[in-house]
Design a protein around this motif. Sequence first.
Motif, PDB file in Angstrom:
ATOM      1  N   VAL A  43       0.859  -1.177   0.000  1.00  0.00           N
ATOM      2  CA  VAL A  43       0.000   0.000   0.000  1.00  0.00           C
ATOM      3  C   VAL A  43       0.900   1.233   0.000  1.00  0.00           C
ATOM      4  O   VAL A  43       1.706   1.406   0.920  1.00  0.00           O
ATOM      5  CB  VAL A  43      -0.929   0.030   1.234  1.00  0.00           C
ATOM      6  CG1 VAL A  43      -1.770   1.291   1.242  1.00  0.00           C
ATOM      7  CG2 VAL A  43      -1.807  -1.211   1.273  1.00  0.00           C
ATOM      8  N   LYS A  45       1.649   5.037   0.689  1.00  0.00           N
ATOM      9  CA  LYS A  45       1.118   6.001   1.657  1.00  0.00           C
ATOM     10  C   LYS A  45       1.830   7.330   1.477  1.00  0.00           C
ATOM     11  O   LYS A  45       2.968   7.381   1.008  1.00  0.00           O
ATOM     12  CB  LYS A  45       1.368   5.510   3.094  1.00  0.00           C
ATOM     13  CG  LYS A  45       0.653   4.233   3.460  1.00  0.00           C
ATOM     14  CD  LYS A  45      -0.793   4.511   3.703  1.00  0.00           C
ATOM     15  CE  LYS A  45      -1.474   3.317   4.352  1.00  0.00           C
ATOM     16  NZ  LYS A  45      -2.757   3.652   4.911  1.00  0.00           N
ATOM     17  N   ASP A 112      -5.673  -2.313   5.247  1.00  0.00           N
ATOM     18  CA  ASP A 112      -5.401  -1.478   4.072  1.00  0.00           C
ATOM     19  C   ASP A 112      -5.098  -2.346   2.848  1.00  0.00           C
ATOM     20  O   ASP A 112      -5.530  -2.038   1.735  1.00  0.00           O
ATOM     21  CB  ASP A 112      -4.230  -0.535   4.337  1.00  0.00           C
ATOM     22  CG  ASP A 112      -4.609   0.635   5.238  1.00  0.00           C
ATOM     23  OD1 ASP A 112      -5.818   0.884   5.447  1.00  0.00           O
ATOM     24  OD2 ASP A 112      -3.682   1.303   5.723  1.00  0.00           O
ATOM     25  N   ARG A 115      -8.390  -3.750   1.600  1.00  0.00           N
ATOM     26  CA  ARG A 115      -9.165  -2.731   0.879  1.00  0.00           C
ATOM     27  C   ARG A 115      -8.615  -2.548  -0.537  1.00  0.00           C
ATOM     28  O   ARG A 115      -9.377  -2.448  -1.495  1.00  0.00           O
ATOM     29  CB  ARG A 115      -9.124  -1.406   1.629  1.00  0.00           C
ATOM     30  CG  ARG A 115      -9.989  -1.363   2.845  1.00  0.00           C
ATOM     31  CD  ARG A 115      -9.966   0.032   3.504  1.00  0.00           C
ATOM     32  NE  ARG A 115     -10.571  -0.024   4.802  1.00  0.00           N
ATOM     33  CZ  ARG A 115      -9.895  -0.185   5.946  1.00  0.00           C
ATOM     34  NH1 ARG A 115      -8.577  -0.263   5.947  1.00  0.00           N
ATOM     35  NH2 ARG A 115     -10.536  -0.239   7.095  1.00  0.00           N
ATOM     36  N   ARG A 116      -7.303  -2.509  -0.648  1.00  0.00           N
ATOM     37  CA  ARG A 116      -6.680  -2.245  -1.951  1.00  0.00           C
ATOM     38  C   ARG A 116      -6.823  -3.420  -2.911  1.00  0.00           C
ATOM     39  O   ARG A 116      -7.134  -3.239  -4.092  1.00  0.00           O
ATOM     40  CB  ARG A 116      -5.197  -1.919  -1.765  1.00  0.00           C
ATOM     41  CG  ARG A 116      -4.496  -1.622  -3.083  1.00  0.00           C
ATOM     42  CD  ARG A 116      -3.144  -0.980  -2.889  1.00  0.00           C
ATOM     43  NE  ARG A 116      -2.733  -0.402  -4.149  1.00  0.00           N
ATOM     44  CZ  ARG A 116      -1.585  -0.646  -4.746  1.00  0.00           C
ATOM     45  NH1 ARG A 116      -0.691  -1.417  -4.184  1.00  0.00           N
ATOM     46  NH2 ARG A 116      -1.308  -0.088  -5.897  1.00  0.00           N
ATOM     47  N   PRO A 122      -9.389   2.328  -1.017  1.00  0.00           N
ATOM     48  CA  PRO A 122      -9.101   2.712   0.369  1.00  0.00           C
ATOM     49  C   PRO A 122     -10.319   3.068   1.208  1.00  0.00           C
ATOM     50  O   PRO A 122     -10.260   3.049   2.440  1.00  0.00           O
ATOM     51  CB  PRO A 122      -8.159   3.911   0.225  1.00  0.00           C
ATOM     52  CG  PRO A 122      -8.370   4.421  -1.149  1.00  0.00           C
ATOM     53  CD  PRO A 122      -8.821   3.259  -1.977  1.00  0.00           C
TER      54      PRO A 122
END
Length: 163
Positions: A43, A45, A112, A115-116, A122
């Motif tokens: 992920v 960020k 996370d 979700r991705r 996100p």
Amino acid sequence: MSRRDQIRMSPPEVRDFLTEQRVINVATMGPNGRPHLTPLWYVPKDGDGDDGVRIETWTYGKSQKVANLRRLAQATLLVESGKDYEELRGVSMETDVELIDDDDRALAIGADLMRRYTLGGPEAEIGEDFLEILRVQATKRTGLVFTPTKIISWDHSKLGGAY
């Protein structure tokens, strides 16, 4: 302007590229002094500094890469794409690595990732059933937070077909 300068991505282009791609190759230093290379989901960020990016992921706490990172909390990451020369794009990062052994923080990284890769983005909500699965996984996982100390990028499409 040098060819190198022509193909370098700007920090926003780096962030966009990392968001588009799905697999990062992580190189750590093995106990025998040779690189240990593994692909991982990740992920991207927002981070501190001029480049403004960091990478988060998790992996099994007993994995070779975690053992390597406990000895030397540094890694080199590579994300690349393209088939033909004029399509080649990539980002290589030398990073410092924070190992996350706290189950709640590891769970947040796992959520996370879900979700991705599974739920479409996100903002996706994770149902209680999935969250419970992630909670169990988090007890066996170590979170990895990669903070770049150096970023090298390239986008050959910026050359417009001229080599």
